[in-house]
Scaffold this active site. Structure first.
Site, PDB file in Angstrom:
ATOM      1  N   ASN A  16       0.829  -1.209   0.000  1.00 55.02           N
ATOM      2  CA  ASN A  16       0.000   0.000   0.000  1.00 55.02           C
ATOM      3  C   ASN A  16       0.863   1.259   0.000  1.00 55.02           C
ATOM      4  O   ASN A  16       0.530   2.250  -0.654  1.00 55.02           O
ATOM      5  CB  ASN A  16      -0.968   0.002   1.192  1.00 55.02           C
ATOM      6  N   HIS A 109      -8.370  -0.994   5.952  1.00 52.79           N
ATOM      7  CA  HIS A 109      -8.598  -2.289   6.596  1.00 52.79           C
ATOM      8  C   HIS A 109      -9.259  -3.241   5.594  1.00 52.79           C
ATOM      9  O   HIS A 109     -10.229  -2.858   4.921  1.00 52.79           O
ATOM     10  CB  HIS A 109      -9.489  -2.100   7.832  1.00 52.79           C
TER      11      HIS A 109
HETATM   12  C1  GRF Z   1      -3.265  -4.406   4.077  1.00 53.11           C
HETATM   13  O1  GRF Z   1      -4.087  -5.484   3.705  1.00 53.11           O
HETATM   14  C2  GRF Z   1      -4.032  -3.431   4.918  1.00 53.11           C
HETATM   15  O2  GRF Z   1      -5.379  -3.389   4.624  1.00 53.11           O
HETATM   16  C3  GRF Z   1      -3.834  -3.971   6.318  1.00 53.11           C
HETATM   17  O3  GRF Z   1      -2.517  -4.463   6.316  1.00 53.11           O
HETATM   18  C4  GRF Z   1      -2.150  -4.866   5.010  1.00 53.11           C
HETATM   19  C5  GRF Z   1      -0.835  -4.243   4.686  1.00 53.11           C
HETATM   20  O4  GRF Z   1      -0.288  -4.736   3.502  1.00 53.11           O
HETATM   21  N1  GRF Z   1      -4.098  -2.946   7.288  1.00 53.11           N
HETATM   22  P1  GRF Z   1       0.950  -4.013   2.815  1.00 53.11           P
HETATM   23  O5  GRF Z   1       2.093  -3.976   3.820  1.00 53.11           O
HETATM   24  O6  GRF Z   1       0.517  -2.647   2.407  1.00 53.11           O
HETATM   25  O7  GRF Z   1       1.315  -4.869   1.635  1.00 53.11           O
END
Ligand code: GRF
Length: 193
Positions: A16, A109
């Site tokens: 993300n 989330h």
């Molecule tokens: C994501 O699925 C987010 O929704 C949750 O933690 C995960 C993080 O994934 N809060 P990344 O580190 O961004 O790949």
């Protein structure tokens, strides 16, 4: 450029983080800091490669949550940060940060909150046998994934889905909507200024 400074908090892979940074020029804010509580997290390298400042800490090295959050606040204030985007930050944000930034801390989330809060929301939904799940973007408050909802996107769970395919499809949505929502929030903030 913009005069809104932001920080991303993350603990893990940072997909993300990467999705947000890929849209950096059009977000309406400048991400100036990554805060990370896990010195082994791959997200750290992703930030350094892009020349983003990092504040990496070991929570165990501090006696209290307040102590490490005070350090974080110092970093944020030194860089004039006004918005915080949580992207897989595996800690509850405490009062020390909330008292200063509440209303300007956003989280993503992987479920349709209030369903499946907390850890492994994708696994929880999969195990529960529900037919739809999704992604929620919300403000942070003192609870676990309880703050006011900003946006949600639904996703049907297909009969042929495995835990892994579901995760892949959820993350694809996350990477699309998180930068978009940030952009919308920044536009509103700019209009109010
Ligand atoms: C994501 O699925 C987010 O929704 C949750 O933690 C995960 C993080 O994934 N809060 P990344 O580190 O961004 O790949």
């Amino acid at each position: 450029m913009t005069n809104i400074q932001a920080a991303i908090f993350a603990s893990g892979t940072g997909s993300n983080f990467e999705a947000i940074m890929n849209q950096h020029g059009s977000l309406g804010c400048e991400v100036v800091l990554l805060v990370c509580d896990n010195p082994h997290a791959p997200v750290i390298k992703k930030a350094r490669t892009r020349g983003i400042k990092t504040f990496v800490f070991h929570p165990e090295a501090y006696e209290t949550k307040e102590a490490y959050e005070q350090k974080i606040v110092k970093q944020l204030q030194a860089l004039n940060v006004s918005w915080i985007f949580l992207a897989g930050y595996m800690r509850i944000v405490g009062k020390t940060i909330l008292n200063i930034f509440e209303g300007q801390i956003v989280n993503i989330h992987p479920s349709l909150l209030p369903e499946f809060p907390g850890k492994d929301a994708i696994g929880q939904a999969f195990e529960a046998g529900v037919t739809k799940t999704g992604v929620t973007i919300h403000y942070i408050d003192e609870g676990i994934d309880t703050g006011p909802i900003i946006a949600q996107q639904e996703l049907k769970i297909l009969p042929e889905d495995t835990r892994e395919t579901l995760q892949t499809r959820i993350q694809k949505i996350e990477h699309e909507i998180y930068p978009k929502i940030i952009q919308q929030l920044m536009n509103q903030t700019l209009k109010m200024k």
